[in-house]
Design a protein around this motif. Structure first.
Motif, PDB file in Angstrom:
ATOM      1  N   GLY A   1      -8.569 -17.846 126.658  1.00  0.00           N
ATOM      2  CA  GLY A   1      -8.883 -18.096 128.054  1.00  0.00           C
ATOM      3  C   GLY A   1      -8.898 -16.865 128.934  1.00  0.00           C
TER       4      GLY A   1
ATOM      5  N   VAL B   1     -14.218 -25.323 125.769  1.00  0.00           N
ATOM      6  CA  VAL B   1     -13.184 -26.164 126.373  1.00  0.00           C
ATOM      7  C   VAL B   1     -13.269 -27.575 125.803  1.00  0.00           C
ATOM      8  CG1 VAL B   1     -12.269 -27.093 128.542  1.00  0.00           C
ATOM      9  CG2 VAL B   1     -13.258 -24.793 128.481  1.00  0.00           C
TER      10      VAL B   1
ATOM     11  N   GLY C   1      -8.458 -30.280 127.646  1.00  0.00           N
ATOM     12  CA  GLY C   1      -8.142 -29.110 128.447  1.00  0.00           C
ATOM     13  C   GLY C   1      -7.730 -27.865 127.706  1.00  0.00           C
TER      14      GLY C   1
ATOM     15  N   GLU D   1      -8.463 -24.259 125.972  1.00  0.00           N
ATOM     16  CA  GLU D   1      -9.425 -23.157 125.930  1.00  0.00           C
ATOM     17  C   GLU D   1      -9.393 -22.594 124.513  1.00  0.00           C
ATOM     18  OE1 GLU D   1      -9.590 -20.963 130.075  1.00  0.00           O
ATOM     19  OE2 GLU D   1      -7.501 -21.288 129.500  1.00  0.00           O
TER      20      GLU D   1
ATOM     21  N   CYS E   1     -21.387 -24.277 137.132  1.00  0.00           N
ATOM     22  CA  CYS E   1     -20.107 -23.746 137.602  1.00  0.00           C
ATOM     23  C   CYS E   1     -20.343 -22.709 138.695  1.00  0.00           C
ATOM     24  CB  CYS E   1     -19.305 -23.191 136.428  1.00  0.00           C
ATOM     25  SG  CYS E   1     -17.543 -22.997 136.794  1.00  0.00           S
TER      26      CYS E   1
ATOM     27  N   LEU F   1      -9.060 -27.661 133.954  1.00  0.00           N
ATOM     28  CA  LEU F   1      -9.578 -27.613 132.593  1.00  0.00           C
ATOM     29  C   LEU F   1      -9.721 -29.011 132.002  1.00  0.00           C
ATOM     30  CD1 LEU F   1      -7.348 -24.690 131.268  1.00  0.00           C
ATOM     31  CD2 LEU F   1      -9.821 -24.593 131.540  1.00  0.00           C
TER      32      LEU F   1
ATOM     33  N   ARG G   1     -16.710 -31.865 131.211  1.00  0.00           N
ATOM     34  CA  ARG G   1     -15.644 -30.872 131.010  1.00  0.00           C
ATOM     35  C   ARG G   1     -15.734 -29.750 132.041  1.00  0.00           C
ATOM     36  NH1 ARG G   1     -16.065 -30.307 124.401  1.00  0.00           N
ATOM     37  NH2 ARG G   1     -15.790 -32.533 123.972  1.00  0.00           N
ATOM     38  N   HIS G   2     -14.587 -29.335 132.540  1.00  0.00           N
ATOM     39  CA  HIS G   2     -14.505 -28.336 133.600  1.00  0.00           C
ATOM     40  C   HIS G   2     -13.716 -27.109 133.137  1.00  0.00           C
ATOM     41  CE1 HIS G   2     -15.465 -32.030 135.708  1.00  0.00           C
ATOM     42  NE2 HIS G   2     -15.713 -31.364 136.820  1.00  0.00           N
ATOM     43  N   ARG G   3     -14.012 -25.992 133.822  1.00  0.00           N
ATOM     44  CA  ARG G   3     -13.224 -24.768 133.640  1.00  0.00           C
ATOM     45  C   ARG G   3     -13.455 -23.886 134.866  1.00  0.00           C
ATOM     46  NH1 ARG G   3     -13.937 -19.398 130.804  1.00  0.00           N
ATOM     47  NH2 ARG G   3     -11.808 -18.719 130.308  1.00  0.00           N
ATOM     48  N   HIS G   4     -12.660 -24.101 135.910  1.00  0.00           N
ATOM     49  CA  HIS G   4     -12.847 -23.319 137.129  1.00  0.00           C
ATOM     50  C   HIS G   4     -11.594 -23.376 137.984  1.00  0.00           C
ATOM     51  CE1 HIS G   4     -13.493 -26.882 139.869  1.00  0.00           C
ATOM     52  NE2 HIS G   4     -13.669 -27.431 138.689  1.00  0.00           N
TER      53      HIS G   4
END
Length: 547
Positions: free
Chosen positions: A49, A61, A65, A67, A380, A445, A470-473
């Motif tokens: 990550g 991801v 959640g 990474e 994103c 995440l 799915r999120h990553r921010h």
């Protein structure tokens, strides 16, 4: 109880262990077996990550959640089995777990050593949920002989001894270099790699040998003799035009049959390869071509956007077109007019990223797509830059910016259209974060729900009004600017269930302009293209002058 296949590599790195593992998983599925794939990485980072995309490629991801390494993306794309936190572990995570147990006193005063404490932790990880599937495929990162990989090799040696005979199999991937001057395919590097593997107590049951061309029978027999494997367990892995040819290519070479023979599974169920035959047909027989510009900041290394590149290919399959993606450094547009670079493309995609570098170039790419009516997909950070562009040029917020770039003391005042996400709801809990928290594992995440606006383009694309992505921010568009932006035509068409976090924006009077806060590319597969990418390429196809 699962049968275990351990995939190791030798000679050089980047030979394609992840693809070989994924393709084998797909072939076992085609024969009716259930599979799960895992990656054991020797590096000391707890997870990738916080690693630069230039160092390690993209971060994949999972729904829960985690990474993880990008190879988990290959696993999902080939098998359709959703990866979990328990499918990826690094030396850093293993040592961290061991040290936490030591601090708690779990070892009752014992001296902590690599053997047995570290190797036991690795074995415990391998065993998680082993009763759920027929086959557990575990890929060991790096190459045999790497000092940091020794605990993993020792752990799988112990593991295979503790399991009943015939429950574990070792597959070793190596390189057969071709010496052009002498016209020879050399087996010696593979022999030395197997010798190194045997010196630590592991003997391969199957050899997968990467080469530019076919392996002559003489060399196969030589490898079988000196590496102590059966001749039919020497599998050629030739260079392919597309990674999605791998399942069919490995099947022709007999990899899945060699695995079943090694486990003495007889009679072997016949494989149903129709899924992969259809995928191959769509790859090799396109009915047109579209060109997509990817305006990013890590364009020097395509692995930094691996899932995006593959999702575009899947979108092309859905529309029976070949997608040609050109990677353009966003920083160029901070110095030059984007028009000469973008005017010949059928669509524009702006992916995610971190940090200020290149962001003004991404904003210009979004402006070009909006004003020229070119299909646009912002992911994103690509969505956030599209919102900032609209705020500046449509809503008269000329100083619109993001706290990610402008929160440092001494910078001029600005309108924080994008702010640091301080709290959000995850399941039944409220998660809180501060700007000075540790960087690793502190983002929003994993999978979160979103509610889509009735009648919006995205609701039409998904064919639903409730989705999960799915999120990553750690930064988010501020909802308080929603009215001002919607008055100018930027529709907030997807929101979190509590209505506080924007998930999707789209331009109302545009053929196809969508920005998403999540990462749809992570859930796309060749046999099930993500609806956003499928419709994005459909729009590009309609915009194309080449079809």
């Amino acid at each position: 109880m699962a049968r275990f296949i351990f995939i190791t590599g030798g000679v050089v790195s980047s030979l394609g262990k992840g693809l070989a593992s994924a393709a084998l998983g797909a072939l076992l599925q085609a024969r009716g077996f259930t599979v799960r794939l895992r990656k054991l990485d020797p590096y000391l980072n707890v997870d990738p990550g916080t690693m630069s995309p230039f160092e390690h490629g993209e971060v994949f991801v999972t729904d829960d959640g985690a990474e993880t390494d990008l190879d988990l993306g290959h696993y999902e794309r080939f098998t359709g089995v959703a990866a979990r936190k328990t499918d990826s572990v690094s030396s850093g995570r293993i040592y961290s777990n061991v040290l936490e147990k030591e601090r708690r006193g779990d070892y009752l005063g014992k001296t902590i050593q690599v053997i047995p404490h570290v190797t036991n932790e690795i074995k415990d990880f391998i065993s998680i949920d082993e009763d759920e599937v027929d086959f557990m495929l575990c890929e060991i990162g790096g190459t045999v002989g790497d000092i940091e990989g020794l605990p993993f090799f020792e752990a799988i040696r112990q593991f295979s001894q503790e399991k009943p005979r015939g429950q574990c199999l070792f597959m070793h991937l190596t390189l057969l270099p071709y010496i052009k001057a002498s016209g020879e395919l050399k087996t010696k590097p593979t022999q030395h790699s197997v010798k190194e593997l045997r010196s630590i107590g592991l003997a391969p049951d199957i050899l997968v040998c990467r080469s530019e061309g076919p392996i002559p029978q003489k060399e196969r027999e030589k490898l079988a003799l000196f590496c102590n494997v059966r001749p039919d367990a020497v599998i050629a892995a030739q260079d392919l035009k597309s990674i999605y040819e791998a399942p069919l290519a490995y099947h022709r070479e007999g990899l899945d049959q060699a695995v079943l023979d090694a486990f003495q599974i007889s009679p072997a169920p016949k494989p149903d390869l129709s899924r992969w035959e259809d995928v191959a047909d769509r790859i090799h027989n396109p009915e047109g071509e579209v060109r997509v510009a990817i305006v990013g900041k890590y364009t020097q290394l395509e692995d930094a956007y691996k899932s995006i590149a593959e999702a575009l290919t899947h979108g092309g399959m859905a529309n029976r077109v070949r997608v040609t993606a050109d990677w353009i450094d966003a920083e160029i547009f901070e110095r030059e007019d984007p028009t000469p670079y973008l005017e010949d493309f059928d669509a524009i995609l702006v992916p995610g990223g971190f940090g200020e570098r290149g962001t003004e170039g991404k904003i210009k790419a979004a402006e070009f797509a909006r004003t020229r009516k070119v299909p646009y997909l912002g992911i994103c950070l690509g969505m956030q830059m599209a919102v900032i562009e609209a705020a500046r040029n449509l809503a008269d917020l000329g100083d619109a910016g993001s706290e990610e770039f402008d929160h440092e003391a001494g910078k001029k005042r600005f309108t924080p259209v994008v702010y640091h996400l301080k709290e959000w709801v995850q399941g039944n809990y409220k998660v809180t974060r501060k700007a000075d928290d540790d960087k690793g594992g502190t983002m929003r995440l994993g999978a979160y729900d979103a509610v889509l606006k009735d009648g919006s383009r995205v609701a039409e694309v998904y064919g639903a009004t409730q989705i999960e992505e799915r999120h990553r921010h750690r930064y988010e568009v501020d909802i308080k600017y929603r009215d001002a932006l919607e008055d100018k035509g930027l529709v907030f068409s997807g929101m979190s269930p509590d209505g506080r976090l924007p998930e999707i924006v789209e331009v109302a009077d545009h053929p196809w302009f969508i920005g998403v806060q999540f990462h749809p590319e992570l859930k796309s597969k060749p046999f099930a293209p993500h609806p956003l990418f499928a419709d994005f390429i459909r729009a590009a196809k309609e915009n194309s002058r080449l079809v």
